[in-house]
Write a protein that holds these residues in place. Sequence first.
Motif, PDB file in Angstrom:
ATOM      1  N   ALA A  69      33.162  39.535  37.236  1.00 60.91           N
ATOM      2  CA  ALA A  69      34.237  38.549  37.385  1.00 60.91           C
ATOM      3  C   ALA A  69      34.436  37.846  36.051  1.00 60.91           C
ATOM      4  O   ALA A  69      33.517  37.761  35.233  1.00 60.91           O
ATOM      5  CB  ALA A  69      33.906  37.542  38.479  1.00 60.91           C
ATOM      6  N   GLY A  70      35.637  37.319  35.849  1.00 61.57           N
ATOM      7  CA  GLY A  70      35.926  36.655  34.589  1.00 61.57           C
ATOM      8  C   GLY A  70      35.471  35.212  34.540  1.00 61.57           C
ATOM      9  O   GLY A  70      35.182  34.684  33.472  1.00 61.57           O
ATOM     10  N   ARG A 117      31.414  34.480  39.442  1.00 59.51           N
ATOM     11  CA  ARG A 117      30.118  35.136  39.214  1.00 59.51           C
ATOM     12  C   ARG A 117      29.028  34.455  40.017  1.00 59.51           C
ATOM     13  O   ARG A 117      28.105  35.107  40.519  1.00 59.51           O
ATOM     14  CB  ARG A 117      29.785  35.153  37.719  1.00 59.51           C
ATOM     15  CG  ARG A 117      30.487  36.279  36.954  1.00 59.51           C
ATOM     16  CD  ARG A 117      29.882  36.475  35.572  1.00 59.51           C
ATOM     17  NE  ARG A 117      30.128  35.325  34.720  1.00 59.51           N
ATOM     18  CZ  ARG A 117      31.217  35.135  34.015  1.00 59.51           C
ATOM     19  NH1 ARG A 117      32.199  36.019  34.063  1.00 59.51           N
ATOM     20  NH2 ARG A 117      31.372  34.060  33.253  1.00 59.51           N
ATOM     21  N   GLU A 142      28.947  33.635  30.852  1.00 55.57           N
ATOM     22  CA  GLU A 142      29.755  34.156  29.758  1.00 55.57           C
ATOM     23  C   GLU A 142      28.993  34.071  28.441  1.00 55.57           C
ATOM     24  O   GLU A 142      29.113  34.956  27.585  1.00 55.57           O
ATOM     25  CB  GLU A 142      31.079  33.387  29.643  1.00 55.57           C
ATOM     26  CG  GLU A 142      31.963  33.915  28.526  1.00 55.57           C
ATOM     27  CD  GLU A 142      33.387  33.418  28.603  1.00 55.57           C
ATOM     28  OE1 GLU A 142      34.045  33.379  27.547  1.00 55.57           O
ATOM     29  OE2 GLU A 142      33.838  33.080  29.703  1.00 55.57           O
ATOM     30  N   PHE A 157      34.732  45.081  35.811  1.00 56.14           N
ATOM     31  CA  PHE A 157      35.191  43.917  36.561  1.00 56.14           C
ATOM     32  C   PHE A 157      35.661  44.350  37.945  1.00 56.14           C
ATOM     33  O   PHE A 157      35.993  45.514  38.177  1.00 56.14           O
ATOM     34  CB  PHE A 157      36.372  43.232  35.852  1.00 56.14           C
ATOM     35  CG  PHE A 157      36.027  42.597  34.534  1.00 56.14           C
ATOM     36  CD1 PHE A 157      35.450  41.336  34.494  1.00 56.14           C
ATOM     37  CD2 PHE A 157      36.295  43.243  33.338  1.00 56.14           C
ATOM     38  CE1 PHE A 157      35.143  40.735  33.280  1.00 56.14           C
ATOM     39  CE2 PHE A 157      35.993  42.662  32.117  1.00 56.14           C
ATOM     40  CZ  PHE A 157      35.409  41.398  32.091  1.00 56.14           C
ATOM     41  N   GLU A 196      39.364  34.103  45.188  1.00 55.02           N
ATOM     42  CA  GLU A 196      39.937  34.433  43.886  1.00 55.02           C
ATOM     43  C   GLU A 196      41.325  33.809  43.710  1.00 55.02           C
ATOM     44  O   GLU A 196      42.168  33.882  44.610  1.00 55.02           O
ATOM     45  CB  GLU A 196      40.036  35.947  43.746  1.00 55.02           C
ATOM     46  CG  GLU A 196      40.468  36.464  42.392  1.00 55.02           C
ATOM     47  CD  GLU A 196      40.379  37.975  42.350  1.00 55.02           C
ATOM     48  OE1 GLU A 196      39.461  38.490  41.684  1.00 55.02           O
ATOM     49  OE2 GLU A 196      41.199  38.635  43.011  1.00 55.02           O
ATOM     50  N   ASP A 241      41.340  33.062  37.825  1.00 53.83           N
ATOM     51  CA  ASP A 241      40.177  33.941  37.673  1.00 53.83           C
ATOM     52  C   ASP A 241      40.571  35.253  36.994  1.00 53.83           C
ATOM     53  O   ASP A 241      39.801  35.806  36.199  1.00 53.83           O
ATOM     54  CB  ASP A 241      39.551  34.222  39.040  1.00 53.83           C
ATOM     55  CG  ASP A 241      39.061  32.954  39.724  1.00 53.83           C
ATOM     56  OD1 ASP A 241      38.188  32.279  39.156  1.00 53.83           O
ATOM     57  OD2 ASP A 241      39.566  32.624  40.814  1.00 53.83           O
ATOM     58  N   GLU A 243      40.965  34.627  33.383  1.00 53.78           N
ATOM     59  CA  GLU A 243      39.663  34.531  32.716  1.00 53.78           C
ATOM     60  C   GLU A 243      39.143  35.911  32.323  1.00 53.78           C
ATOM     61  O   GLU A 243      38.471  36.063  31.299  1.00 53.78           O
ATOM     62  CB  GLU A 243      38.657  33.826  33.633  1.00 53.78           C
ATOM     63  CG  GLU A 243      38.844  32.328  33.745  1.00 53.78           C
ATOM     64  CD  GLU A 243      38.528  31.634  32.432  1.00 53.78           C
ATOM     65  OE1 GLU A 243      37.363  31.657  31.999  1.00 53.78           O
ATOM     66  OE2 GLU A 243      39.468  31.089  31.819  1.00 53.78           O
ATOM     67  N   ILE A 244      39.449  36.937  33.127  1.00 55.26           N
ATOM     68  CA  ILE A 244      39.084  38.307  32.741  1.00 55.26           C
ATOM     69  C   ILE A 244      39.782  38.673  31.441  1.00 55.26           C
ATOM     70  O   ILE A 244      39.160  39.167  30.492  1.00 55.26           O
ATOM     71  CB  ILE A 244      39.476  39.311  33.857  1.00 55.26           C
ATOM     72  CG1 ILE A 244      38.602  39.107  35.100  1.00 55.26           C
ATOM     73  CG2 ILE A 244      39.337  40.748  33.340  1.00 55.26           C
ATOM     74  CD1 ILE A 244      38.984  39.999  36.274  1.00 55.26           C
ATOM     75  N   VAL A 270      37.765  48.770  29.525  1.00 54.48           N
ATOM     76  CA  VAL A 270      37.651  47.959  30.728  1.00 54.48           C
ATOM     77  C   VAL A 270      37.890  48.822  31.965  1.00 54.48           C
ATOM     78  O   VAL A 270      38.862  49.581  32.023  1.00 54.48           O
ATOM     79  CB  VAL A 270      38.673  46.800  30.726  1.00 54.48           C
ATOM     80  CG1 VAL A 270      38.627  46.033  32.043  1.00 54.48           C
ATOM     81  CG2 VAL A 270      38.405  45.864  29.556  1.00 54.48           C
ATOM     82  N   ALA A 297      38.434  47.994  35.901  1.00 52.13           N
ATOM     83  CA  ALA A 297      38.642  46.903  36.850  1.00 52.13           C
ATOM     84  C   ALA A 297      39.166  47.484  38.154  1.00 52.13           C
ATOM     85  O   ALA A 297      40.199  48.160  38.156  1.00 52.13           O
ATOM     86  CB  ALA A 297      39.632  45.882  36.286  1.00 52.13           C
ATOM     87  N   LEU A 353      46.693  42.715  35.623  1.00 54.48           N
ATOM     88  CA  LEU A 353      45.581  43.087  34.753  1.00 54.48           C
ATOM     89  C   LEU A 353      45.959  44.239  33.833  1.00 54.48           C
ATOM     90  O   LEU A 353      45.623  44.240  32.640  1.00 54.48           O
ATOM     91  CB  LEU A 353      44.359  43.456  35.599  1.00 54.48           C
ATOM     92  CG  LEU A 353      43.663  42.288  36.315  1.00 54.48           C
ATOM     93  CD1 LEU A 353      42.596  42.804  37.273  1.00 54.48           C
ATOM     94  CD2 LEU A 353      43.059  41.311  35.314  1.00 54.48           C
TER      95      LEU A 353
END
Length: 470
Positions: free
Chosen positions: A277-278, A283, A292, A312, A319, A323, A326-327, A343, A345, A383
């Motif tokens: 999670a971002g 998390r 982080e 991710f 969510e 959030d 943040e990713i 990445v 996701a 995303l």
Amino acid sequence: MTEFNPFFKRYSKGLRRVAVVYPNRYVGGISNLGIQRLYFEVNRSEKYLAERFYTDVFDGLRSVENATPLKDFEVALFSIQYEEDVFNAVRILRESGFSGRSVAGGPCVIQNPLPYAKIFDRLFVGEAENAVLDVVEDRAVEGLVPHSYRRRRVELDSEMRSEIIGEGAYGRALIVEIGRGCPRGCRFCVVRQIYSPARWRSAESILEFAEENRKLANKVAIVAPSPTDHPEFKEIVSGLRELGFEVSPSSIRADRFDEEMAELISGTRTLTLAPEAGSERLREALNKGISEDDIISAVEIAESAERIKLYFMFGLPGEEQEDLEEIVRMVERIRRMGKKVSVSANPLVPKPHTPFQWLPYGGDPERDVRENLRELKRKRKFLLSRLRRVADVDVESVERFAVQTIISRGDESVGELIAGGARPSEILKRASEFLEPLPPDEELPWDRIEMGYRKSRLRREFELVMERFG
């Protein structure tokens, strides 16, 4: 294909044939030590001959070793590693004309055997070491459904003193399982239950095995759900380096990564981390146990790594749009550190035997199935559009993970659809009720499996998360 196979056995009159079927590609199957163990145990018997099958070799209908048709085998052992592999398995059974006894095992069967009950003659729940011939001969061994519904667990042994070496997921490498199960408590992960308790091989036995097989490869892939949690991890990597191996861990815990570890794996070009999670708050909800700061510190320390691979999830309980942002922010931050970034996701699959098993697919119990699917598609689009600017991005379709959820949480009716030839799109249409939230007070399809834990503990964790975001 070119491979070293110390377990190869020639056919002679009187030997009974057993097929070991990996209903997916060779590159994944040759990297699977469970498949190798099945093959090893059958071929060391004086009564049986094992040959292997992969979907990209003769379409899975003839063996790798001798192009022997599957229909010529008495027993077929299938390992279902990913839910969608069952579609390949059904095709192979249908097109091959196989009429013997079929047995399925692997993590997907362990977590919930019911969807597979209408497809295979027998199912195996648990770890099969030193019981493979019992399974082949249909003896009432622990874990062999319908004889037993108790998950079979074993102590890790070192009987298999070599392995087949081919061009697999880790390249041409000696694959060493250093542990099984996971001591962590991530709430989304099924491994902590279906392979509990966590068990570790000793550094001494690992290095001894590697030294015995030194001539087979220049690289060692050390695998476990959480390799860096091994209490002797640094000693293992250091010892392998002294033997002249390049060492590649399957993944790294960011909070366990320090300068000494970075030096030990300095030849590794890609560092794989799983923030999941971002945001810190999600998390914490996942019980991931890393911050982080841990992630950024690991990237800073890994000076020799050219690429950072990040995993991710989205569609998590509680969510919000922030959030997801943040990713993106985390990936952009790592990219600015001068690293190439990959990445992956994907939507959360609420797996059986986890505290999230009661969640709907999409994570929000207040939305119906269509609304959750629509929201997941929106998140996926966001995303992709933002991450493509700074990273190589792999985001699977929302529908594909919906089908995985249906199979992982389904009952015999899902298996009937698959056995009848239904394709994934039809499964999604006709069995969408398995994407809905599951009532905590009702019996679940997989509750009949004796897994060795208390369901009440999972429910307490689930309620804790839902109270936080309720």
